[in-house]
Design an enzyme around this catalytic site. Sequence first.
Site, PDB file in Angstrom:
ATOM      1  N   ASN A  13       0.862  -1.185   0.000  1.00 51.48           N
ATOM      2  CA  ASN A  13       0.000   0.000   0.000  1.00 51.48           C
ATOM      3  C   ASN A  13       0.897   1.233   0.000  1.00 51.48           C
ATOM      4  OD1 ASN A  13      -1.801   2.058   0.512  1.00 51.48           O
ATOM      5  ND2 ASN A  13      -2.253   1.421   2.628  1.00 51.48           N
ATOM      6  N   LYS A  15       0.143   4.279  -0.315  1.00 49.12           N
ATOM      7  CA  LYS A  15      -0.490   5.490   0.231  1.00 49.12           C
ATOM      8  C   LYS A  15      -0.225   6.651  -0.722  1.00 49.12           C
ATOM      9  CE  LYS A  15      -0.095   3.405   4.718  1.00 49.12           C
ATOM     10  NZ  LYS A  15      -0.131   3.538   6.167  1.00 49.12           N
ATOM     11  N   HIS A 105      -9.548   1.248   4.863  1.00 49.09           N
ATOM     12  CA  HIS A 105      -8.270   1.471   5.566  1.00 49.09           C
ATOM     13  C   HIS A 105      -8.510   2.454   6.710  1.00 49.09           C
ATOM     14  CE1 HIS A 105      -4.180   2.724   6.423  1.00 49.09           C
ATOM     15  NE2 HIS A 105      -3.794   1.617   5.839  1.00 49.09           N
ATOM     16  N   GLU A 107      -6.902   4.895   7.718  1.00 46.93           N
ATOM     17  CA  GLU A 107      -6.680   6.306   7.379  1.00 46.93           C
ATOM     18  C   GLU A 107      -7.897   6.900   6.681  1.00 46.93           C
ATOM     19  OE1 GLU A 107      -2.926   5.716   5.406  1.00 46.93           O
ATOM     20  OE2 GLU A 107      -2.016   5.228   7.332  1.00 46.93           O
ATOM     21  N   GLU A 175      -5.353  -4.882  10.618  1.00 41.08           N
ATOM     22  CA  GLU A 175      -4.354  -3.842  10.833  1.00 41.08           C
ATOM     23  C   GLU A 175      -4.676  -3.073  12.116  1.00 41.08           C
ATOM     24  OE1 GLU A 175      -2.296  -2.625   6.922  1.00 41.08           O
ATOM     25  OE2 GLU A 175      -4.085  -1.405   7.138  1.00 41.08           O
ATOM     26  N   GLY A 181       2.403   2.412  10.854  1.00 37.71           N
ATOM     27  CA  GLY A 181       3.378   3.496  10.760  1.00 37.71           C
ATOM     28  C   GLY A 181       4.069   3.834  12.066  1.00 37.71           C
ATOM     29  N   SER A 221       3.432  -1.934  10.470  1.00 36.03           N
ATOM     30  CA  SER A 221       4.882  -1.981  10.732  1.00 36.03           C
ATOM     31  C   SER A 221       5.528  -3.312  10.344  1.00 36.03           C
ATOM     32  CB  SER A 221       5.173  -1.627  12.204  1.00 36.03           C
ATOM     33  OG  SER A 221       4.765  -0.293  12.471  1.00 36.03           O
ATOM     34  N   GLY A 243       4.853   1.610   4.702  1.00 35.33           N
ATOM     35  CA  GLY A 243       6.158   2.258   4.550  1.00 35.33           C
ATOM     36  C   GLY A 243       7.220   1.392   3.889  1.00 35.33           C
TER      37      GLY A 243
HETATM   38  P1  PGA Z   1       2.842   0.479   7.704  1.00 30.80           P
HETATM   39  O1  PGA Z   1       1.349   0.680   7.094  1.00 30.80           O
HETATM   40  O2  PGA Z   1       3.382  -0.785   7.089  1.00 30.80           O
HETATM   41  O3  PGA Z   1       3.604   1.708   7.246  1.00 30.80           O
HETATM   42  O4  PGA Z   1       2.706   0.385   9.180  1.00 30.80           O
HETATM   43  C1  PGA Z   1       0.511  -0.399   6.886  1.00 30.80           C
HETATM   44  C2  PGA Z   1      -0.789   0.075   6.273  1.00 30.80           C
HETATM   45  O5  PGA Z   1      -1.254   1.159   6.611  1.00 30.80           O
HETATM   46  O6  PGA Z   1      -1.387  -0.638   5.439  1.00 30.80           O
END
Ligand code: PGA
Length: 263
Positions: A13, A15, A105, A107, A175, A181, A221, A243
Amino acid sequence: MAVKGRTPFLAGNWKMNLDHLQAVAFVQKLNWSLRDAGHDRGAVEVGVFPPFTDLRSVQTLIDADRIAFSLGAQDVSVHDSGAYTGEISGQFLAKLQVAYVIVGHSERRQYHGETDEIVGQKVQASLRHGLTPVICVGETAEDLEEHGASAVPVAQLQAALQGVTADADIVVAYEPVWAIGSGQAATPQQAQEVCATLRQVVAEKLGADAAERTRILYGGSVKAANIASFMREPDIDGALVGGASIVVDEFSAIIRYQKHVGV
Ligand code: PGA
C-alpha cells in the site's frame, strides 16, 4: 506456515507516495531485484497499490514486460458513475485491469469519515465490478485497552460482509491502528489470535469453504526483519505493507520471506 491452498499475498500500500514516473521506476527495480535474487514467481502473489494517477502507467508496464504483479487501487467510489466530483468508479478500475481495492483502511475511516456503512457499500461496489476488496479492520490503542484486540475488528468485518454472498472473492487485512506506521508491530501471537477469530467471522457469514479459501493478511509496521514470524502463523496468509513497500530492497526481502533463516 500459512495453510497450503491459500497463496501468500504480499501487498504494498503505497499510500500518497510516488508519482507516475517514480512508480514506473520503482516497479521496474522491484521486478529486477526479485529476478536477480532468483525469486520463484509462483511462490507468492505480489500486489502493488499505487495512487490513482499512477495506475495507467503501472498497468502498461506490467502488461508490456509481463511482470507478475497484481495491481490494486487504494479506494473506490460507492457509486458507478454520475455527478460525484473527484470520485473514481470501480468500472474505471476494472478497465485498467485493477484486480484489488483496499477498502476501509483506517486512514480513510479516520480522515475521511468512512463509517462501517460506507465501507460495506465500497465492498459491494468492488464486487459489482469484479474487483476483490481488501477489507481492512483493526482496533485503536483505546479499543485495545477497553475491549481487547478482537472486538472492534470482528464488528467491523461483520458489518463489511453484510449482503456479501458465499462465492465472493475477498481478502481481509487485520491492521491494528496503533501498529500502522508506528514501528511497533503486533506480536505474531496477537495477530494470529485475531486473524483466527476473523476467519471464524468469515465462516459464520459466508460459510466454511469461503473461510478456508479467504486470505487474511496482517498489516502494521511489517518489515523484512519481522515478516517471517507473521508468516509462520497458520491464519496469517500475507501482509499489507505500507512504509516498507516503497523501499525496493525492503519490499523485495519481504516478498522473499520464505528464504529467511528459520522459516
Ligand atoms: P505500515 O502501514 O506498514 O507503514 O505500518 C501499513 C498500512 O497502513 O497498510
